[in-house]
Design a protein around this motif. Structure first.
Motif, PDB file in Angstrom:
ATOM      1  N   VAL A   8      -5.115  40.251 -65.898  1.00 51.40           N
ATOM      2  CA  VAL A   8      -6.258  39.523 -65.780  1.00 51.40           C
ATOM      3  C   VAL A   8      -7.235  39.614 -67.608  1.00 51.40           C
ATOM      4  O   VAL A   8      -6.582  38.679 -67.993  1.00 51.40           O
ATOM      5  N   MET A   9      -6.573  40.751 -67.986  1.00 53.50           N
ATOM      6  CA  MET A   9      -6.752  40.909 -69.314  1.00 53.50           C
ATOM      7  C   MET A   9      -5.858  40.418 -69.845  1.00 53.50           C
ATOM      8  O   MET A   9      -6.304  39.586 -70.734  1.00 53.50           O
ATOM      9  N   ALA A  10      -4.984  40.348 -70.062  1.00 55.79           N
ATOM     10  CA  ALA A  10      -3.364  39.272 -70.505  1.00 55.79           C
ATOM     11  C   ALA A  10      -4.133  37.523 -70.642  1.00 55.79           C
ATOM     12  O   ALA A  10      -4.183  37.381 -71.300  1.00 55.79           O
ATOM     13  N   LEU A  55     -12.359  45.127 -64.092  1.00 53.99           N
ATOM     14  CA  LEU A  55     -12.585  44.850 -65.049  1.00 53.99           C
ATOM     15  C   LEU A  55     -14.330  45.154 -65.517  1.00 53.99           C
ATOM     16  O   LEU A  55     -14.602  45.247 -67.338  1.00 53.99           O
ATOM     17  N   TRP A  56     -15.217  46.286 -64.983  1.00 50.00           N
ATOM     18  CA  TRP A  56     -16.146  45.942 -65.457  1.00 50.00           C
ATOM     19  C   TRP A  56     -15.865  47.521 -67.329  1.00 50.00           C
ATOM     20  O   TRP A  56     -16.702  47.028 -68.208  1.00 50.00           O
ATOM     21  N   ASP A  57     -14.854  48.140 -66.252  1.00 50.63           N
ATOM     22  CA  ASP A  57     -15.225  49.032 -66.915  1.00 50.63           C
ATOM     23  C   ASP A  57     -14.277  49.148 -67.925  1.00 50.63           C
ATOM     24  O   ASP A  57     -14.317  50.154 -69.355  1.00 50.63           O
ATOM     25  N   ALA A  62     -15.792  39.980 -71.931  1.00 50.70           N
ATOM     26  CA  ALA A  62     -15.253  38.363 -71.403  1.00 50.70           C
ATOM     27  C   ALA A  62     -14.487  39.412 -69.688  1.00 50.70           C
ATOM     28  O   ALA A  62     -15.626  38.576 -68.756  1.00 50.70           O
ATOM     29  N   ALA A  63     -14.050  40.206 -70.177  1.00 50.36           N
ATOM     30  CA  ALA A  63     -13.880  40.922 -69.013  1.00 50.36           C
ATOM     31  C   ALA A  63     -15.271  41.166 -67.638  1.00 50.36           C
ATOM     32  O   ALA A  63     -15.562  41.612 -66.649  1.00 50.36           O
ATOM     33  N   LYS A  64     -16.395  41.743 -68.338  1.00 47.64           N
ATOM     34  CA  LYS A  64     -17.778  42.575 -67.906  1.00 47.64           C
ATOM     35  C   LYS A  64     -18.358  40.770 -67.319  1.00 47.64           C
ATOM     36  O   LYS A  64     -18.733  40.971 -66.259  1.00 47.64           O
TER      37      LYS A  64
END
Length: 221
Positions: A8-10, A55-57, A62-64
């Motif tokens: 997801v980060m990618a 994702l929050w951590d 954008a991930a948050k």
């Protein structure tokens, strides 16, 4: 669609657009993902509480934001939301956390009371946002006179984010509660907070007396 945090980060990194970043940074949001594309990604991922927590951590804005779209709002404990509101340092993350998650959580009232009295003005602004929600939807048990007393005493000198939230509460009291309307307008007129805020055409000014008058007029039409 499930995805690992790394995948997801990618995907978020691939969506990062320098022009979107430029626009977002003007509003204090340090990310470059178009929000429409972010919402489309959230729709594909569907609700995934554990992925949302991971994702929050990551400490990536954008991930948050994505985490807040795919989490289960009712699944968070009060302590977890308290930690999250202190970690939400950009305006959009803060707003989405309060509006999409905390307002739907069973601990919202307990957090409203704790946050409203918090020495951190950004945390306190979350408490005021929850109070504004109650003024509009569930005013039973709220002391509106006392709220107006606090706003009258503190609005003028409150830091930006807190001032914005308190001003919204002032306007909401004036809009929703006719018996307090004259006082709410009077406080706005005296304090002149946000009177000169640049308001685009066809938008309502955040200056409380104008905001209250406009919303009351629309409801009467």
């Amino acid at each position: 669609m499930t995805g690992t945090t790394a995948e997801v980060m990618a995907e978020l990194a691939a969506l990062d657009d320098p022009r979107a970043r430029q626009v977002n940074e003007k509003h204090g949001d340090d990310h470059g993902v178009n929000l429409g594309k972010l919402r489309a990604l959230a729709k594909r991922l569907k609700t995934q509480q554990e992925l949302a927590r991971e994702l929050w951590d990551t400490d990536d804005t954008a991930a948050k934001l994505l985490a807040l779209l795919i989490c289960r709002p009712k699944a968070f404990e009060a302590g977890e939301l308290d930690r999250m509101v202190r970690e939400a340092r950009t305006p959009k993350v803060h707003d989405w956390l309060v509006n999409y998650v905390v307002k739907k959580n069973p601990h919202a009232e307990e957090l409203r009371l704790a946050w409203s009295a918090d020495p951190d003005p950004v945390v306190a602004s979350a408490g005021w946002a929850l109070t504004t929600e109650r003024v509009a939807k569930q005013p039973e048990g709220l002391d509106l006179t006392r709220l107006l007393d606090v706003i009258e005493a503190e609005l003028k000198t409150a830091p930006d984010r807190l001032q914005w939230a308190m001003n919204h509460c002032l306007a909401q009291i004036g809009i929703e509660h006719a018996e307090h309307r004259a006082r709410a307008i009077g406080i706005g007129e005296r304090l002149q907070v946000l009177k000169d805020y640049p308001t685009p055409p066809n938008c309502t000014s955040p200056f409380a007396p104008v905001w209250i008058a406009e919303m009351v007029r629309r409801r009467q039409e």
